[in-house]
Design an enzyme around this catalytic site. Structure first.
Site, PDB file in Angstrom:
ATOM      1  N   GLU A  86     114.376  -2.827  38.738  1.00  0.00           N
ATOM      2  CA  GLU A  86     112.949  -2.506  38.700  1.00  0.00           C
ATOM      3  C   GLU A  86     112.249  -3.220  37.554  1.00  0.00           C
ATOM      4  O   GLU A  86     111.121  -3.701  37.711  1.00  0.00           O
ATOM      5  CB  GLU A  86     112.762  -0.990  38.563  1.00  0.00           C
ATOM      6  N   GLN A  87     112.925  -3.298  36.399  1.00  0.00           N
ATOM      7  CA  GLN A  87     112.324  -3.998  35.263  1.00  0.00           C
ATOM      8  C   GLN A  87     112.181  -5.477  35.570  1.00  0.00           C
ATOM      9  O   GLN A  87     111.181  -6.103  35.202  1.00  0.00           O
ATOM     10  CB  GLN A  87     113.184  -3.791  34.011  1.00  0.00           C
ATOM     11  N   ALA A  98     108.549  -5.957  28.793  1.00  0.00           N
ATOM     12  CA  ALA A  98     109.790  -6.440  28.185  1.00  0.00           C
ATOM     13  C   ALA A  98     110.672  -7.121  29.223  1.00  0.00           C
ATOM     14  O   ALA A  98     110.624  -6.816  30.417  1.00  0.00           O
ATOM     15  CB  ALA A  98     110.546  -5.280  27.553  1.00  0.00           C
ATOM     16  N   SER A 106     114.083  -3.462  27.711  1.00  0.00           N
ATOM     17  CA  SER A 106     113.018  -2.472  27.854  1.00  0.00           C
ATOM     18  C   SER A 106     113.529  -1.071  27.536  1.00  0.00           C
ATOM     19  O   SER A 106     114.581  -0.653  28.021  1.00  0.00           O
ATOM     20  CB  SER A 106     112.466  -2.479  29.282  1.00  0.00           C
ATOM     21  N   HIS A 140     112.397   1.504  28.742  1.00  0.00           N
ATOM     22  CA  HIS A 140     112.350   2.290  29.967  1.00  0.00           C
ATOM     23  C   HIS A 140     113.718   2.383  30.645  1.00  0.00           C
ATOM     24  O   HIS A 140     113.970   3.310  31.404  1.00  0.00           O
ATOM     25  CB  HIS A 140     111.319   1.712  30.936  1.00  0.00           C
ATOM     26  N   ASP A 196     105.506   6.425  29.832  1.00  0.00           N
ATOM     27  CA  ASP A 196     104.118   5.968  29.725  1.00  0.00           C
ATOM     28  C   ASP A 196     103.218   7.047  30.298  1.00  0.00           C
ATOM     29  O   ASP A 196     103.453   7.539  31.418  1.00  0.00           O
ATOM     30  CB  ASP A 196     103.908   4.665  30.503  1.00  0.00           C
ATOM     31  N   GLU A 216     100.509  -0.323  22.217  1.00  0.00           N
ATOM     32  CA  GLU A 216     100.584   0.432  23.468  1.00  0.00           C
ATOM     33  C   GLU A 216     100.396   1.917  23.172  1.00  0.00           C
ATOM     34  O   GLU A 216     101.371   2.654  22.974  1.00  0.00           O
ATOM     35  CB  GLU A 216     101.931   0.204  24.170  1.00  0.00           C
ATOM     36  N   TRP A 234      99.838   4.286  25.006  1.00  0.00           N
ATOM     37  CA  TRP A 234     100.305   5.133  26.103  1.00  0.00           C
ATOM     38  C   TRP A 234     101.823   5.315  26.148  1.00  0.00           C
ATOM     39  O   TRP A 234     102.330   6.122  26.895  1.00  0.00           O
ATOM     40  CB  TRP A 234      99.869   4.514  27.437  1.00  0.00           C
ATOM     41  N   HIS A 235     102.558   4.548  25.361  1.00  0.00           N
ATOM     42  CA  HIS A 235     104.023   4.520  25.446  1.00  0.00           C
ATOM     43  C   HIS A 235     104.623   5.429  24.382  1.00  0.00           C
ATOM     44  O   HIS A 235     104.461   5.208  23.182  1.00  0.00           O
ATOM     45  CB  HIS A 235     104.509   3.075  25.248  1.00  0.00           C
TER      46      HIS A 235
END
Length: 253
Positions: A78-79, A100, A105, A107, A114, A164, A166-167
């Site tokens: 997905e990344q 990233a 990442s 994530h 996020d 960022e 939101w992260h």
């Protein structure tokens, strides 16, 4: 005293692992149990314990009515897809700032989320999360629940990522409180703790009427690392994904 043996690969696991352009996420390390962040965004997954703390914070704020979970855990595939799509749609400069590379990442760790204002149209890469209203209320309380704003403005040269707001990253307590109070990002915190070796003077922090001790234990990356814990102390261990472990202890009783 109790003796704990830490396997060499343990440096790649835990709430305080550093994942950035220099230190990739180690896919072979288990993330633990992933869970949906709430009943509305069931496709947004996060580490199960982090979900518990996030839910407690959102319940206090009644936050899910006005805040949406935009993105949580991502697989490497997905990344990669997100990175490739952003290159195609937004170009290399934008992508290098906000997306990233695969395996670099946060994530992929299951420890990052996020968040964005709940509205009709939400930008998946850069959701709106202003420094006012419900978003700021969340931000002010986040550290008490183990979350920190991972990429604040002014730290781009340290993190390698653009601002960022939101992260948010789950690192646990008291680490989120320490970093937030000191204005540190994770990269700086990991370097700071190297000044407090486990066999020397520890970093002390008063949290919830309890004195917590934080220290660093170096690993050689090849053999088990031996950790001696006082029988009257509770402890947690996290790898830093760089070169060792962060040990957090507190007295029992």
């Amino acid at each position: 005293m109790r003796t704990v043996y830490l396997r060499p690969d343990a440096i790649h696991g835990g709430n305080l692992i550093l994942v950035n352009a220099e230190y990739p996420y180690w896919e072979g390390k288990s993330r633990g149990n992933l869970a949906p962040v709430n009943h509305r965004e069931r496709n947004v997954l996060l580490d199960g314990y982090a979900v518990k703390l996030l839910s407690e914070l959102m319940e206090r704020l009644d936050g899910w009515k006005r805040i949406a979970a935009v993105s949580g855990w991502r697989s490497m595939r997905e990344q990669q897809e997100l990175y490739t799509e952003s290159l195609r749609e937004n170009g290399a400069e934008y992508t290098s700032q906000f997306v990233a590379l695969p395996n670099h990442s946060e994530h992929q760790t299951g420890l990052a989320v996020d968040l964005g204002l709940r509205q009709k149209d939400i930008d998946f890469i850069c959701p709106e999360f202003p420094y006012e209203g419900i978003c700021q209320q969340f931000r002010k309380r986040a550290a008490l629940y183990g979350f920190m704003e991972r990429y604040p403005g002014g730290k781009e040269g340290v993190t390698g990522i653009a601002h960022e707001p939101w992260h948010f990253r789950y690192v646990g307590t008291p680490h989120a409180e320490i970093m937030t109070a000191q204005g540190m990002v994770l990269e700086e915190y990991i370097e700071l703790l190297k000044k407090y070796p486990y066999d020397g003077e520890h970093y002390l922090y008063a949290s919830k009427n309890m004195e917590v001790s934080v220290s660093y234990l170096e690993a050689d990356g090849k053999t088990d690392t031996c950790l001696e814990i006082d029988d009257h102390e509770a402890y947690t261990v996290s790898g830093n994904n760089v070169d060792g472990y962060i040990i957090t202890t507190w007295r029992l009783g």
